[in-house]
Motif scaffolding. Sequence first.
Motif, PDB file in Angstrom:
ATOM      1  N   ASP B  62      -0.327 -18.622  -2.540  1.00 45.32           N
ATOM      2  CA  ASP B  62      -1.607 -18.094  -2.341  1.00 45.32           C
ATOM      3  C   ASP B  62      -1.101 -16.900  -1.418  1.00 45.32           C
ATOM      4  O   ASP B  62      -0.982 -17.187  -0.316  1.00 45.32           O
ATOM      5  N   GLN B  64      -3.032 -14.458  -0.613  1.00 46.85           N
ATOM      6  CA  GLN B  64      -4.157 -14.129   0.378  1.00 46.85           C
ATOM      7  C   GLN B  64      -4.045 -14.818   1.569  1.00 46.85           C
ATOM      8  O   GLN B  64      -4.744 -14.415   2.623  1.00 46.85           O
ATOM      9  N   ALA B  65      -3.370 -16.080   1.624  1.00 45.34           N
ATOM     10  CA  ALA B  65      -3.340 -16.941   2.763  1.00 45.34           C
ATOM     11  C   ALA B  65      -1.942 -17.208   3.053  1.00 45.34           C
ATOM     12  O   ALA B  65      -1.387 -18.253   2.815  1.00 45.34           O
ATOM     13  N   GLN B  68      -1.017 -18.814   7.502  1.00 47.44           N
ATOM     14  CA  GLN B  68      -2.374 -18.933   8.211  1.00 47.44           C
ATOM     15  C   GLN B  68      -2.679 -20.305   9.210  1.00 47.44           C
ATOM     16  O   GLN B  68      -1.633 -21.442   8.806  1.00 47.44           O
ATOM     17  N   SER B  71      -7.255 -24.248   9.221  1.00 53.56           N
ATOM     18  CA  SER B  71      -8.697 -23.959   9.104  1.00 53.56           C
ATOM     19  C   SER B  71      -9.409 -24.912   8.061  1.00 53.56           C
ATOM     20  O   SER B  71      -8.491 -25.936   7.798  1.00 53.56           O
ATOM     21  N   ASP B  73     -10.356 -24.587   5.279  1.00 49.94           N
ATOM     22  CA  ASP B  73      -9.741 -24.562   3.897  1.00 49.94           C
ATOM     23  C   ASP B  73      -8.443 -24.995   3.786  1.00 49.94           C
ATOM     24  O   ASP B  73      -8.055 -25.755   2.759  1.00 49.94           O
ATOM     25  N   HIS B  74      -7.729 -24.886   4.728  1.00 47.51           N
ATOM     26  CA  HIS B  74      -6.230 -25.612   5.054  1.00 47.51           C
ATOM     27  C   HIS B  74      -6.206 -26.228   6.257  1.00 47.51           C
ATOM     28  O   HIS B  74      -5.906 -25.675   7.439  1.00 47.51           O
ATOM     29  N   THR B  78      -1.130 -22.798   6.375  1.00 45.85           N
ATOM     30  CA  THR B  78      -0.828 -22.439   5.397  1.00 45.85           C
ATOM     31  C   THR B  78       0.888 -21.989   5.585  1.00 45.85           C
ATOM     32  O   THR B  78       1.050 -21.774   6.706  1.00 45.85           O
ATOM     33  N   GLY B  82       2.131 -19.156   1.449  1.00 45.62           N
ATOM     34  CA  GLY B  82       0.541 -19.439   1.421  1.00 45.62           C
ATOM     35  C   GLY B  82       0.457 -20.870   0.779  1.00 45.62           C
ATOM     36  O   GLY B  82      -0.890 -21.388   0.254  1.00 45.62           O
ATOM     37  N   ASP B  84      -0.318 -25.052   0.886  1.00 46.57           N
ATOM     38  CA  ASP B  84      -1.163 -25.452   1.593  1.00 46.57           C
ATOM     39  C   ASP B  84      -0.432 -26.559   2.557  1.00 46.57           C
ATOM     40  O   ASP B  84       0.398 -27.542   1.869  1.00 46.57           O
TER      41      ASP B  84
END
Lengths: 330, 296, 356
Positions: B62, B64-65, B68, B71, B73-74, B78, B82, B84
Amino acid sequence: MAGSGTAHLRDDPRVLVRVEHMVVEFPIHGGTVQAVSDVSFDLIEGETLGIVGESGCGKSTTARAVIQMPRPTSGSVLFRGTDLTQLSAEDLRSVRPDLQMIFQDPISSLNPRRTVHDIIAEGLRVWGDRGEWSIDKIDELMEAVGIDPRYGERKPHQFSGGQCQRISIARAFVLDPKVIICDEPVSALDVSVQAQILNLLEDMKARYGVSLMFISHDLSVVKNISDRVMVMYLGKVCEVAGSDDLFARPTHHYTRALMAAIPGSRAIVDEQVLEAELPSAIDPPAGCRFNTRCPAATDECRSVEPQLRPVGDGHFVACHHPHLPVAAAS
Amino acid sequence: MSSVAADMAVKSARAHDITDPKRPASQHNWLFILAAGWLIVVLFFVVFGRWLPFIQDPTAKDAQAIAQSPSWDHWFGTATFGQDVFARVVEGGRISLFVGATVTFIGIFLGGLLGLLAGYLRGWVDSLVRLLISVTLAIPALLLVIFIVTIQGQSLKNVILAVSLLAIPALARIVRASTLQVADRDYVKAAQVLGVKKGSILVREVLPNVMPTLVSFAFLTFGIILVAESSLSFLGLSVEAPTITWGSIIAEGRIKFSDTPHMVFLPGAVLFLTVLSLNFVGDQMLKRFDIKESGL
Amino acid sequence: MSDDRSNMLEIDDLRVEFSTAAGSLSAVDGVSLQLAEKESIAIVGESGSGKSVLARTLIGLLAGNGTRTGSIRIGGKDIDALTKKERKHFFGVQAAMVFQDPMTSLNPVKRIGAQLTESMKYHLDLPSNIANDRAIALLRQVHIPSPERRLRQYPHELSGGMRQRVVIAMALACEPRLLIADEPTTALDVTVQKTILDVIDELRAERNMSLILITHDLGVAEGRADRIGVMYAGRLMELASAKDLFSGMRHPYTQALLRSIPNPDRPSHTRLHPIPGRPPDLLNPPTGCAFAARCRHARPECVDNKPPLIEGSAGHFFACHFPVGTPEGEAALAENMRAGVTGAGLSLDEAAEEFV
């Protein structure tokens, strides 16, 4: 004392076990040690033979060597005419049911992960129904030794030491044996429980007709249960006599010292052993093995090994200078 | 000194036939429950992870991520492309735990068998097994594994083979010691006196009493194997990419540690807690199985 | 009991409880005892009677989960009132203990000499050469042959009997006024047992020491102690001079204990008299007399009320409502025999099959 000889062996058709010149050696670091050296004795049907002596005298090894655990280094063990020392492992296994054993530590002699019923029935599982007992009569056997059959599914650790010893007795009787070796079966028990177990052994013996070899360091216990008593010292036999006879007229100086040492005994014997260390079994004294601690030792005792000889009816002693009452000596 | 009281309690309890012997209420009880609970949760995720809807595709990249922090979402953040990390930990656990379980099983079976025979039969069998154990344990473990993996190639099979070579002698030694002890007990002699055959004695009298030690140590071994496999992955010597293991996730996170510290710490924490729980459960089992076996 | 100034040891209502997972276990339950200087007393009891716990408590060795109430005064000093400094030189000096297993007191990796002199140097501040001479003298006193050589040996080089002698020598090193011997000869052979007990006797006479001898063997107690105390389930059941106890025992437990021991003076195959039943559960002790359930004299009263330890005749104490050899006792026994069952529900039919 501590001598050899076979003068005390009996020529009787009822002789069940006849041990001649038995030697048991154990390997130790850099050599061997003789735990039992040239011991002979016999056991008649229905008789209780007590073997008494202090730790390291070889009493336990002697009895265990009869059932070939361990196998003797030399000598013969005749059981109903068959020499057990000559049997192959498989042939020996087939006579095992006739020769049973009860151990000292009541709890360690029972598998902690099996039920009491399974422990008692194990012999029948291997050999099938034999003689008196069968799988469906286990409850009856448990009753005979004083364990409530309803507790059959319990594990050994749920019983007291005395109860565990009863379970051991049931296990030993289940195959209708001819001889049972009792290796200090009451030494780990309190006196009140000890009396229960001794009474039970007498009852079971009378009821099911079996010969016992009873090993103990406690003279009072041995006297109470035995018909005949054999006194041992450093792997040799000192004295053999009927139980009451031996206690009334102990002739070997070692036997006398043992009796004098019974705490609280009112026996007239007052004989002390000399304050010497127990000699090492690796390098035993020459002549009579007791000579280093014997108050009556002479040069003869230090060089010539005494042989067992009769000093009374069925009373034998291995000593050059036994303590004999004046009347008997004349 | 407190053994006096314990002894008296045991004697008193025994004299009264307590039908269900109350276990000493251990203050470690809740720790045991926590540890066992953690292991169950880990196992659940690892086994059913692929079918759980909230676990993402561990390989899905991903843009976009990227890298990271954790969070909603993850959960575990990540990775550098990206992916997970939580999904990767679940996926990595499959291999890590599979290696651990397989090796432990092989260790128990072969090591246990060797130890049992050596301890029970004694004599030349014992000498041989002891020699084997001493020799294998004398070889530097990591070097041996590196050697095997470099020569034979980095496959799952070879990793298992290499780590097994460490587990077998260790377990064999423990089982041998335990067997020696059990085989010396009077109940084994009693079975011999009854005329029970050797094999039957081994299976019916000896094995059941060695088993608790064996099972407890299996848990400890499992933990050690997990660490060993992760170390190999970390060194890049375990199963080759793209297969993921816990060790490889940590190794990957380490490269850009300042960007992705969560890739080191979170899988590291999972590994740490799992090994700790295994040790704890093994320890407690050893205590629980311990029955007083002697009256002297 | 008398309040004599010259008492070596005074125990007043001593209670020891252990907290175990299954509940509180009362190991010693209200024992009071005085021991005069030079006097020896034997405490007899079976396992679980609390005799060993009593001995260890006296010497300040109470297990972590145990709590003690009641006072202990040794040589006139309350052991709870000792200052830290006094305490340091009290146990092992004023009062010393010999355990059943000599190896619990001996360090296997230190030479006998070092172990013997260590306490003398520490407690008495003796220089090495004097401590050494005293160690040799001590070993000679406990009849160890060639003591100079023994000082350089390690414990494993000695036999069990010799080790126990070394332990006794160690206990005596600082000239204690009270020696507590907890089954000192149980692990030893009878001939060795005799010599060890002789050594203790001899030293006690020489040094005017008081002795507490803990044993399970009534035979050992007889002839080795001035007075004998019989313990059962944490309580003193009977306390009397050795002579009085054997000539006129009052407590049915003492009698039952003596009857259960095989007597070498009786012919072989003499039927023994075991004590029926089993000791009480110390986690849940009975309200009445602890022995009631196994006692042939028991009446309903025994089940309900705990008999106190009373002085029946001069110096002869017993805790029983219906003592042996008294009119009440004989009447209780006769009534129980007639009914075939005791007041506590024990069948007196010896032939009855009973599960234990």
